[in-house]
Design a protein around this motif. Structure first.
Motif: not given
Length: 290
Positions: A66-92
């Motif tokens: 699951y985490s591999t799929w979500r980590a490489f997806a690069g999308s659908d990780y932010y829905a205001a006001p929530y950000v996925s913990p897999f993508y926080s902090p967003c450094l790019a």
């Protein structure tokens, strides 16, 4: 004339029968070495000892997939006001714009991969080198050993003295890296008390998911053996350091539940990410409490 009914000294009875010969060849090492007891059976356990390592392997494998799929997806990780913990902090620079969120464009446009790959190395490194997770995947995947009183299939044991397992010794440094990540996720949880238009004073189901997740993450992080040693280790007199002794006592109580906290926080962080994913793809709207 002898009147006893037992075997003569020259007759080898059951108590004096020689043990079975030790295996030779490929299987002669490890637990079958000359210094170990010569037991022909692979083990003497009659219970379903394989259930625990099998369940551990299945659980960890499910999270890895699951985490591999979500980590490489690069999308659908932010829905205001929530950000996925897999993508926080967003450094790019290719991160989704998050108002008031952890957008730190340290990596420019040249970074074309998923921004999650820049940050996940720290919390995953912390978990991979964790003392409990070592036990979990050593038994679940490497059968080293698969269970108590069950021989491992390896002929030699070198522990964590050689590459790559010697890298497990960097666990303390991953703990230092995990602390600021947990702090940033705490900030994200505070931001979750906004609505979709960023107005404060609101709470949705996602807010509750994030609160539970950050509590479990902090409990797991602070229950770490490294944390317990840092706050109270190498002290000769606890009476001279009452504050550190109190912190050490608290960490010790959490440490007693380290395994349960490891699994609970692993599930909660995946749940938080999946919840944000469902909101981002429009599967449903975030239910509001107030």
């Amino acid at each position: 004339m002898a009147t006893g009914t037992g075997p003569r000294p020259s007759d080898p009875g059951p108590a004096t029968a020689p043990p079975p010969a030790a295996p030779t060849g490929r299987g002669a090492g490890g637990v079958h070495g000359p210094a170990r007891a010569r037991i022909a059976a692979p083990h003497l356990r009659t219970d379903r000892w394989w259930l625990a390592p099998a369940a551990t392997a299945a659980g960890l494998l499910a999270f890895v997939v699951y985490s591999t799929w979500r980590a490489f997806a690069g999308s659908d990780y932010y829905a205001a006001p929530y950000v996925s913990p897999f993508y926080s902090p967003c450094l790019a620079e290719n991160c989704a714009p998050m108002k008031g969120g952890p957008n730190w464009e340290i990596f420019g446009s040249w970074w074309g991969l998923s921004p999650a790959l820049l940050i996940l190395v720290f919390p995953l490194g912390f978990r991979l080198t964790c003392y409990y997770y070592r036990k979990a995947y050593y038994r679940g995947f490497w059968a080293s050993p698969p269970a108590c009183a069950v021989a491992e299939p390896h002929q030699a044991y070198t522990g964590e003295t050689r590459f790559p397992l010697i890298l497990q010794n960097v666990h303390r440094y991953f703990f230092y890296a995990a602390l600021p990540v947990a702090g940033i996720l705490t900030y994200d949880t505070v931001l979750a008390f906004r609505d979709a238009s960023y107005a404060w004073g609101h709470m949705g189901l996602g807010t509750l998911v994030f609160v539970v997740n950050i509590v479990l993450i902090w409990a797991y992080t602070l229950s770490c053996h490294s944390c317990r040693h840092i706050v109270g280790g190498r002290l000769k007199h606890f009476s001279k350091h009452p504050v550190r002794y109190r912190l050490w006592s608290w960490a010790g109580r959490l440490n007693a539940r380290h395994m349960q906290l490891a699994w609970a926080s692993l599930f909660s962080v995946a749940l938080a990410d999946f919840y944000v994913y469902l909101l981002a793809v429009g599967a449903f709207g975030d239910p509001r409490f107030f």
